[in-house]
Design a protein around this motif. Structure first.
Motif, PDB file in Angstrom:
ATOM      1  N   ASP A   1       0.829  -1.210   0.000  1.00 60.71           N
ATOM      2  CA  ASP A   1       0.000   0.000   0.000  1.00 60.71           C
ATOM      3  C   ASP A   1       0.861   1.255   0.000  1.00 60.71           C
ATOM      4  O   ASP A   1       0.596   2.203  -0.750  1.00 60.71           O
ATOM      5  CB  ASP A   1      -0.942  -0.001   1.203  1.00 60.71           C
ATOM      6  CG  ASP A   1      -2.033  -1.056   1.090  1.00 60.71           C
ATOM      7  OD1 ASP A   1      -2.434  -1.360  -0.059  1.00 60.71           O
ATOM      8  OD2 ASP A   1      -2.471  -1.582   2.122  1.00 60.71           O
TER       9      ASP A   1
ATOM     10  N   GLU B   1       1.378   4.244  -3.110  1.00 66.29           N
ATOM     11  CA  GLU B   1       1.281   5.686  -2.863  1.00 66.29           C
ATOM     12  C   GLU B   1       2.538   6.409  -3.337  1.00 66.29           C
ATOM     13  O   GLU B   1       2.470   7.548  -3.811  1.00 66.29           O
ATOM     14  CB  GLU B   1       1.042   5.958  -1.379  1.00 66.29           C
ATOM     15  CG  GLU B   1      -0.338   5.547  -0.910  1.00 66.29           C
ATOM     16  CD  GLU B   1      -0.575   5.890   0.554  1.00 66.29           C
ATOM     17  OE1 GLU B   1       0.294   6.575   1.154  1.00 66.29           O
ATOM     18  OE2 GLU B   1      -1.612   5.475   1.102  1.00 66.29           O
ATOM     19  N   ARG B   2       3.691   5.753  -3.213  1.00 64.13           N
ATOM     20  CA  ARG B   2       4.940   6.356  -3.695  1.00 64.13           C
ATOM     21  C   ARG B   2       5.045   6.289  -5.215  1.00 64.13           C
ATOM     22  O   ARG B   2       5.704   7.121  -5.831  1.00 64.13           O
ATOM     23  CB  ARG B   2       6.161   5.642  -3.092  1.00 64.13           C
ATOM     24  CG  ARG B   2       6.376   5.836  -1.620  1.00 64.13           C
ATOM     25  CD  ARG B   2       7.781   5.412  -1.210  1.00 64.13           C
ATOM     26  NE  ARG B   2       8.119   4.063  -1.646  1.00 64.13           N
ATOM     27  CZ  ARG B   2       7.851   2.962  -0.959  1.00 64.13           C
ATOM     28  NH1 ARG B   2       7.217   3.051   0.203  1.00 64.13           N
ATOM     29  NH2 ARG B   2       8.199   1.771  -1.418  1.00 64.13           N
TER      30      ARG B   2
ATOM     31  N   GLU C   1      -1.905  10.781  -6.610  1.00 62.88           N
ATOM     32  CA  GLU C   1      -3.235  10.526  -6.054  1.00 62.88           C
ATOM     33  C   GLU C   1      -4.301  10.567  -7.139  1.00 62.88           C
ATOM     34  O   GLU C   1      -5.197   9.717  -7.185  1.00 62.88           O
ATOM     35  CB  GLU C   1      -3.549  11.556  -4.969  1.00 62.88           C
ATOM     36  CG  GLU C   1      -4.894  11.337  -4.297  1.00 62.88           C
ATOM     37  CD  GLU C   1      -5.162  12.323  -3.186  1.00 62.88           C
ATOM     38  OE1 GLU C   1      -6.237  12.234  -2.552  1.00 62.88           O
ATOM     39  OE2 GLU C   1      -4.293  13.191  -2.938  1.00 62.88           O
TER      40      GLU C   1
ATOM     41  N   ARG D   1      -4.269   7.391  -9.184  1.00 62.52           N
ATOM     42  CA  ARG D   1      -4.820   6.251  -8.426  1.00 62.52           C
ATOM     43  C   ARG D   1      -6.340   6.290  -8.437  1.00 62.52           C
ATOM     44  O   ARG D   1      -6.993   5.248  -8.501  1.00 62.52           O
ATOM     45  CB  ARG D   1      -4.291   6.242  -6.994  1.00 62.52           C
ATOM     46  CG  ARG D   1      -2.806   5.989  -6.869  1.00 62.52           C
ATOM     47  CD  ARG D   1      -2.400   5.559  -5.461  1.00 62.52           C
ATOM     48  NE  ARG D   1      -2.879   6.445  -4.417  1.00 62.52           N
ATOM     49  CZ  ARG D   1      -2.231   7.521  -3.977  1.00 62.52           C
ATOM     50  NH1 ARG D   1      -1.070   7.858  -4.536  1.00 62.52           N
ATOM     51  NH2 ARG D   1      -2.715   8.263  -3.002  1.00 62.52           N
TER      52      ARG D   1
END
Length: 274
Positions: A144, A148-149, A153, A156
């Motif tokens: 997870d 995110e890295r 955002e 995603r």
């Protein structure tokens, strides 16, 4: 490690200039799918999966950066490639540098994409701790945080299918092989800092503006260490800009390959992709 354990593909004209594609940790040769049609239109392109990744069998011994480079050399032998432009993403960009150090005659040019270099002591300790987590908990232990890295955002949220496909790819890795690869990603950069003799060959270095693991600062240090290198920073995206903005990477790679084939070593400069 025998070639029968390694899944690989060869695409493009038999007489095309050779190119080798090396993916990153937890991924597979599938990461190049969007770029492969353009890259293989005029080039002979070899892509493959790391041990325990994609369709390759698990590693039969503990892997090192040298062994990953030896694997590439063996695949090139099998494909009849005496030398090639070697394009590596993330861990793949460490492997291609190691291959150029070990067997400079096999590497015509390098493209180093979103690949780490010398880290601060704090960052090095953090990456080593993450590698320990993977060794203890498998690929799912840090997935997870990794996603995110790797993706912005907005991407995603708007491209959940792509993000989930990457998640599934990472989780499908053989745990021991993944842990080995993560350890090499953490510790192997120490073998690549200021090599002697220095690397001096046509080289494209590219990373993303917001890549926290393969930062623009690291890329600039690499450029300073590799004579004849050119640097591109892709704005806005994170580590997997290769999937967020494939058109930018396709354009810069094709332009670089054209210059290599024309015998034009890139003039060292710092630029921005866009």
């Amino acid at each position: 490690m025998t070639l029968t354990e390694t899944a690989y593909d060869i695409a493009g004209p038999e007489d095309g200039p050779p190119v080798v594609l090396i993916h990153g940790l937890g991924l597979s040769r599938a990461i190049w799918a969007g770029l492969l049609p353009a890259l293989s239109a005029e080039h002979r392109v070899l892509s493959y999966d790391f041990p325990g990744h994609g369709q390759s069998g698990p590693a039969t011994r503990k892997m090192s950066l040298e062994l990953y480079a030896e694997q590439v050399r063996g695949l090139m032998d099998a494909a009849g490639m005496e030398s090639a432009t070697v394009i590596g993403f993330s861990l793949g960009g460490m492997i291609n540098r190691k291959l150029a150090m070990m067997a400079p005659g096999r590497v015509r040019a390098l493209a180093i994409l979103n690949s780490p270099h010398e880290r601060s002591p704090e960052a090095q300790a953090r990456v080593e701790a993450q590698a320990d987590q993977s060794a203890q908990g498998g690929p799912g232990a840090t997935i997870d945080a990794a996603l995110e890295r790797w993706f912005t955002e907005g991407f995603r949220e708007e491209h959940e299918d792509v993000v989930e496909a990457v998640r599934a790819q990472v989780l499908s890795c053989d745990p021991a092989s993944y842990a080995d690869a993560r350890s090499v990603l953490a510790h192997g950069v120490k073998e690549l800092i200021a090599p002697e003799p220095p690397l001096a060959l046509p080289t494209l270095i590219a990373t993303s503006e917001n890549d926290t693991g393969s930062t623009p600062g690291m890329a600039r240090v690499m450029q300073d260490e590799i004579a004849g290198s050119v640097l591109e920073i892709v704005p806005e995206v994170k580590h997997l800009g290769l999937l967020e903005r494939p058109e930018v990477f396709e354009r810069m790679l094709l332009a670089f390959l054209d210059r290599v084939e024309a015998g034009e070593a890139p003039a060292a400069r710092r630029g921005a992709g866009g």
